[in-house]
Scaffold this active site. Structure first.
Site, PDB file in Angstrom:
ATOM      1  N   HIS A 159       0.853  -1.205   0.000  1.00 52.14           N
ATOM      2  CA  HIS A 159       0.000   0.000   0.000  1.00 52.14           C
ATOM      3  C   HIS A 159       0.885   1.250   0.000  1.00 52.14           C
ATOM      4  CE1 HIS A 159      -3.247   2.682   0.876  1.00 52.14           C
ATOM      5  NE2 HIS A 159      -4.106   1.718   1.152  1.00 52.14           N
ATOM      6  N   GLU A 264      -0.518   1.188  -5.592  1.00 55.72           N
ATOM      7  CA  GLU A 264      -0.448   0.014  -4.733  1.00 55.72           C
ATOM      8  C   GLU A 264      -0.471  -1.276  -5.552  1.00 55.72           C
ATOM      9  OE1 GLU A 264      -3.910   0.417  -2.139  1.00 55.72           O
ATOM     10  OE2 GLU A 264      -3.802   2.574  -2.366  1.00 55.72           O
TER      11      GLU A 264
END
Ligand SMILES: O=P(O)(O)OC[C@H]1O[C@H](O)[C@H](O)[C@@H](O)[C@@H]1O
Length: 297
Positions: A159, A264
């Site tokens: 992330h 991500e």
């Protein structure tokens, strides 16, 4: 010393440049600072919790075994959003290479957050490898199914919160022609824009992006970040913009959405099903490159 360990974190310094460093919090094995020649590359909220009370808002939180909130799987649906890896304290396994400095962290049911492994009682072993190059940062993950009898079903995602000076003149390129699931509209379509630009909340999953597509974050015609992926077919692009960041207590300053974009890489469109005993590997590399425009095929 290229590697320094404290109770809370591990700091790598590149032997050829003392101002090229990466700092990894043991909590979540979260990379929360990466400096190249003293310039911070990642965005971290000034209100991010670094004390293990909450996943870090910024840097590179690790998402496993589920992306988002699952509604249907018997066990995965019991876990909080984005799973348990980012809310567990990983074991520092030590340095595995001197140059480029490379370290590893491990997580399994024995050291993962016990509240969460109660909800998801699976056998697994994760090894995160962090390599600090003079011009790159590579994070690689190995997932092993340590069960003798059961399959392991999971998502993986890095992330990554990338820093930019101003989101309004920042573009994300090389996702043209890809199928996108827009999480805000709950609609799937083919991305036709030659580059992604940002003027409101943005939350899309780009699916099955070929490995030879190197996603770039471009500002004023210059790529400020380039992202290489191995075995991570999907890419989420996210910016919370004004209203969503206002609602996140750990997102500060409130204007911080202007200085970040999450790109991500993950495997989130479907689950990886790993047979007993088997291993699965994937990685992301952040580096600098020339502008390479990979247009629609
Ligand atoms: O607030 P978090 O649980 O860290 O999630 C932050 C964000 O993660 C991903 O980018 C998702 O696509 C977003 O929908 C979510 O808002």
């Amino acid at each position: 010393m290229t590697v320094k360990e404290t109770d809370q974190e591990v700091i790598l310094t590149h032997p050829k440049d003392a101002n090229t460093t990466v700092t990894i919090l043991k909590y979540g094995a979260t990379v929360y600072s990466w400096k190249m020649a003293n310039k911070e590359q990642l965005w971290v909220s000034t209100a991010a919790k670094l004390d293990g009370s909450k996943p870090v808002r910024g840097g590179i939180p690790l998402v496993f075994p589920v992306f988002g909130k699952n509604a249907t799987d018997e066990h995965l649906s019991k876990l909080p959003q984005h799973g348990l890896a980012r809310n567990s304290t990983w074991e520092f396994l030590g340095q595995v290479k001197n140059d480029p400095p490379t370290v590893q962290f491990g997580l399994g049911p024995e050291n993962a957050n016990p509240e969460l492994t109660k909800l998801w009682p699976m056998d697994f072993s994760l090894i995160l490898t962090v390599e600090l190059g003079i011009d790159h940062l590579k994070t690689a993950i190995e997932v092993q199914n340590t069960s003798n009898s059961n399959e392991l079903k999971f998502n993986w995602l890095f992330h990554t919160y990338l820093r930019t000076e101003d989101i309004e003149d920042t573009m994300v390129t090389n996702l043209t022609g890809m199928t996108a699931y827009d999480q805000l509209l709950a609609e799937t379509y083919v991305e036709r824009h030659p580059a992604l630009t940002f003027s409101e909340e943005f939350d899309r999953i780009y699916k099955k992006v070929p490995e030879n597509r190197n996603i770039q974050v471009v500002r004023h015609g210059q790529p400020i970040h380039t992202l290489k992926r191995e075995n991570l077919p999907d890419t989420v692009v996210w910016n919370p913009w004004i209203k969503k960041s206002a609602g996140m207590a750990d997102f500060e300053p409130k204007s911080g959405f202007k200085n970040m974009v999450c790109v991500e890489p993950g495997h989130v469109n479907d689950f990886i099903i790993l047979p007993p005993g088997e291993k699965w590997n994937a990685s992301q590399t952040l580096y600098k490159d020339d502008l390479k425009f990979q247009a629609i095929m």
